[in-house]
Design a protein around this motif. Sequence first.
Motif, PDB file in Angstrom:
ATOM      1  N   SER A 143       0.790  -1.357  -0.114  1.00 26.88           N
ATOM      2  CA  SER A 143      -0.027   0.100   0.079  1.00 26.88           C
ATOM      3  C   SER A 143       0.977   1.223   0.013  1.00 26.88           C
ATOM      4  CB  SER A 143      -0.795  -0.097   1.354  1.00 26.88           C
ATOM      5  OG  SER A 143      -1.650   1.284   1.474  1.00 26.88           O
ATOM      6  N   PRO A 144       0.381   2.270  -0.830  1.00 27.77           N
ATOM      7  CA  PRO A 144       1.150   3.471  -0.496  1.00 27.77           C
ATOM      8  C   PRO A 144       1.069   3.977   0.855  1.00 27.77           C
ATOM      9  CG  PRO A 144      -0.408   3.351  -2.518  1.00 27.77           C
ATOM     10  CD  PRO A 144      -0.628   2.387  -1.843  1.00 27.77           C
ATOM     11  N   SER A 145       1.668   4.943   1.173  1.00 29.47           N
ATOM     12  CA  SER A 145       1.566   5.399   2.996  1.00 29.47           C
ATOM     13  C   SER A 145       0.483   6.150   2.992  1.00 29.47           C
ATOM     14  CB  SER A 145       3.090   6.083   3.014  1.00 29.47           C
ATOM     15  OG  SER A 145       4.020   5.340   2.853  1.00 29.47           O
ATOM     16  N   ILE A 146      -0.755   5.640   2.869  1.00 31.32           N
ATOM     17  CA  ILE A 146      -2.175   6.560   2.845  1.00 31.32           C
ATOM     18  C   ILE A 146      -2.223   6.779   4.477  1.00 31.32           C
ATOM     19  CG2 ILE A 146      -3.123   5.336   0.991  1.00 31.32           C
ATOM     20  CD1 ILE A 146      -4.609   3.638   2.859  1.00 31.32           C
ATOM     21  N   TRP A 147      -1.412   5.948   5.250  1.00 32.09           N
ATOM     22  CA  TRP A 147      -1.810   6.155   6.754  1.00 32.09           C
ATOM     23  C   TRP A 147      -0.879   7.764   7.067  1.00 32.09           C
ATOM     24  CZ3 TRP A 147       3.417   7.001   8.619  1.00 32.09           C
ATOM     25  CH2 TRP A 147       4.435   6.302   7.878  1.00 32.09           C
ATOM     26  N   ALA A 148      -0.224   8.088   6.357  1.00 33.52           N
ATOM     27  CA  ALA A 148       0.453   9.418   6.279  1.00 33.52           C
ATOM     28  C   ALA A 148       0.244  10.643   5.519  1.00 33.52           C
ATOM     29  CB  ALA A 148       2.175   9.378   6.153  1.00 33.52           C
ATOM     30  N   TRP A 149      -0.371  10.178   4.353  1.00 33.14           N
ATOM     31  CA  TRP A 149      -0.673  11.493   3.522  1.00 33.14           C
ATOM     32  C   TRP A 149      -1.940  11.107   2.851  1.00 33.14           C
ATOM     33  CZ3 TRP A 149       3.230  14.927   3.126  1.00 33.14           C
ATOM     34  CH2 TRP A 149       4.599  14.695   3.754  1.00 33.14           C
ATOM     35  N   CYS A 166      -1.097  -5.406   2.231  1.00 34.36           N
ATOM     36  CA  CYS A 166      -0.401  -4.302   3.229  1.00 34.36           C
ATOM     37  C   CYS A 166       0.326  -4.875   4.066  1.00 34.36           C
ATOM     38  CB  CYS A 166      -1.747  -3.556   4.205  1.00 34.36           C
ATOM     39  SG  CYS A 166      -2.850  -2.874   3.170  1.00 34.36           S
ATOM     40  N   LEU A 167       1.612  -4.292   4.020  1.00 37.23           N
ATOM     41  CA  LEU A 167       2.954  -4.424   4.851  1.00 37.23           C
ATOM     42  C   LEU A 167       2.597  -4.164   6.358  1.00 37.23           C
ATOM     43  CD1 LEU A 167       5.718  -3.870   2.367  1.00 37.23           C
ATOM     44  CD2 LEU A 167       4.060  -5.846   2.355  1.00 37.23           C
ATOM     45  N   PHE A 168       1.923  -3.410   6.784  1.00 40.10           N
ATOM     46  CA  PHE A 168       1.565  -2.898   8.134  1.00 40.10           C
ATOM     47  C   PHE A 168       0.327  -2.927   8.590  1.00 40.10           C
ATOM     48  CE2 PHE A 168       5.133  -0.285   5.924  1.00 40.10           C
ATOM     49  CZ  PHE A 168       6.259  -0.693   6.792  1.00 40.10           C
ATOM     50  N   ARG A 335       3.361  11.845  14.024  1.00 42.63           N
ATOM     51  CA  ARG A 335       4.769  11.032  13.793  1.00 42.63           C
ATOM     52  C   ARG A 335       5.022  10.563  12.656  1.00 42.63           C
ATOM     53  NH1 ARG A 335       1.727   8.967  18.211  1.00 42.63           N
ATOM     54  NH2 ARG A 335       2.525   9.562  20.233  1.00 42.63           N
ATOM     55  N   PHE A 336       6.033  10.573  11.865  1.00 42.02           N
ATOM     56  CA  PHE A 336       6.284  10.211  10.700  1.00 42.02           C
ATOM     57  C   PHE A 336       7.314   9.105  10.367  1.00 42.02           C
ATOM     58  CE2 PHE A 336       9.501  13.421  11.370  1.00 42.02           C
ATOM     59  CZ  PHE A 336      10.644  12.881  10.971  1.00 42.02           C
ATOM     60  N   SER A 337       8.152   8.573  11.370  1.00 42.55           N
ATOM     61  CA  SER A 337       8.818   7.504  11.102  1.00 42.55           C
ATOM     62  C   SER A 337       8.379   6.278  11.409  1.00 42.55           C
ATOM     63  CB  SER A 337      10.067   7.809  12.024  1.00 42.55           C
ATOM     64  OG  SER A 337       9.872   7.894  13.439  1.00 42.55           O
ATOM     65  N   LEU A 338       8.482   5.318  10.626  1.00 44.59           N
ATOM     66  CA  LEU A 338       7.770   3.814  10.759  1.00 44.59           C
ATOM     67  C   LEU A 338       7.686   3.363  12.166  1.00 44.59           C
ATOM     68  CD1 LEU A 338       8.571   2.235   7.443  1.00 44.59           C
ATOM     69  CD2 LEU A 338       6.233   2.758   8.465  1.00 44.59           C
ATOM     70  N   PRO A 339       9.042   3.415  13.061  1.00 45.63           N
ATOM     71  CA  PRO A 339       9.070   2.781  14.105  1.00 45.63           C
ATOM     72  C   PRO A 339       7.992   3.677  15.327  1.00 45.63           C
ATOM     73  CG  PRO A 339      11.197   2.907  13.491  1.00 45.63           C
ATOM     74  CD  PRO A 339      10.421   3.834  12.479  1.00 45.63           C
ATOM     75  N   ASN A 340       7.902   4.879  15.155  1.00 44.67           N
ATOM     76  CA  ASN A 340       6.950   5.646  15.978  1.00 44.67           C
ATOM     77  C   ASN A 340       5.539   5.123  15.640  1.00 44.67           C
ATOM     78  OD1 ASN A 340       9.116   6.529  17.363  1.00 44.67           O
ATOM     79  ND2 ASN A 340       9.116   8.524  16.328  1.00 44.67           N
ATOM     80  N   VAL A 341       5.331   5.392  14.335  1.00 47.80           N
ATOM     81  CA  VAL A 341       3.811   4.865  13.857  1.00 47.80           C
ATOM     82  C   VAL A 341       3.351   3.533  14.496  1.00 47.80           C
ATOM     83  CG1 VAL A 341       2.449   4.438  12.034  1.00 47.80           C
ATOM     84  CG2 VAL A 341       4.236   6.318  11.754  1.00 47.80           C
ATOM     85  N   LEU A 342       4.515   2.381  14.311  1.00 48.47           N
ATOM     86  CA  LEU A 342       3.992   1.293  14.543  1.00 48.47           C
ATOM     87  C   LEU A 342       3.969   0.967  15.968  1.00 48.47           C
ATOM     88  CD1 LEU A 342       6.626  -0.749  12.247  1.00 48.47           C
ATOM     89  CD2 LEU A 342       3.921  -0.853  12.057  1.00 48.47           C
TER      90      LEU A 342
END
Length: 419
Positions: A143-149, A166-168, A335-342
Amino acid sequence: MLPSDRLHGTAVSNHQSPITNHATSAPLRVALVAGEASGDLLGAGLIEQLRTRYPDAVFAGVGGDAMRAAGMDTWHDASELAVMGLSEVLRHLPRLLTLRKHLRARLLDWRPDVFIGIDAPDFNLGLERRLKARGIRTVHYVSPSIWAWRQGRAAKIGRSADLVLCLFPMEPPIYAAHGVDARFVGHPLAEMLALEPDRSAARTALGLPHDAPVLAVLPGSRLGEIARLGEAFLDAAARVAAAMPGLRIVVPAANAGCRAAIDALRAQPKFAALDLQVLDGQARTAMVASDVVLLASGTATLEALLAKRPMVVGYRIAPSTAFLVRLFKLMRVDRFSLPNVLAGRTIAPEFMQEACTPENLADAVLHWFRDPQAAEAVQPVYRELHLQLRQGASATAAEAVGRLAAPALPALEAAEPRP
């Protein structure tokens, strides 16, 4: 153009003739399009897992060496789609549009049971939409990064894809809100990286002393990222080195162009005394070997998480782009970095745009070096997230694709996804 050989029960392939499935008059046909190295690896894993379920399946489309080795008939090489940056895309746009037009015609003639677009959304989503309109089942993998944008894009993606892989784990609920079928399959990197990374072996591989503090610096894998972040990152590293005698700094370069850009920055007089080792590739090894990682936001932050390393994340986009993002409120997350989002909380200090200064970056890096207990406290979080992403991505994706593409075909028993 391929002949409509489905009517005759045969398949065009560069590989051995498929075994016909006795439950149907023709083997399962799977078309895939991958546009870069990461997509080629995802496609290869998916092909291998689909073949374990449908041994007679036939695969064709666009891919690279890994997908060819897995048994796909590549009509075009993945490198034909691998263009980056606005200027490069514009230069290649006529060729890409022509390629997509010819590919669409060939796919409609071949009539696959399912089409799988792997990442490359600018190329694949338009192709998927036209194939779906002609009755071909479509899947978008990654999936494109729809969680952020712009989360509203989920509905548009659903008009192209019958199924999104989806990977996440935070992605399917966003699609569900727009009535789109999406499945979390896990991330392949979680399978590839060990739960317990071997720092000693990594240091030996890079010729680093086992008792010295090591900082890995990754200012990005694209020239634009290095231009915006490289000097600030090296300046931050120099500040850390001034406060920590004996610090070793390793900077992996993604390719020859990135190495040249890093070498040019390193040649500045203010960095002359910096004990810095530029590596050709080996980013993952550098992360595992390090005590702390300073890096650009992106997939590399996920690798740092899986390597179980404390990190500091910085990112800058072009000022004009940043202005538009703020004006139209395009960024939907705090938050924009994957570790923080996860994690759903800040486990990696992150600095965006004006906040991404050498002073802020250096202070955050020094915090990790000076507070070993803080660095140790994030380890259980890293491990929990690693296990959450380790879902046997290729096997889980293949199961979902099989249910969509061949619900009437008997699938062989496949191994359960690894825990």
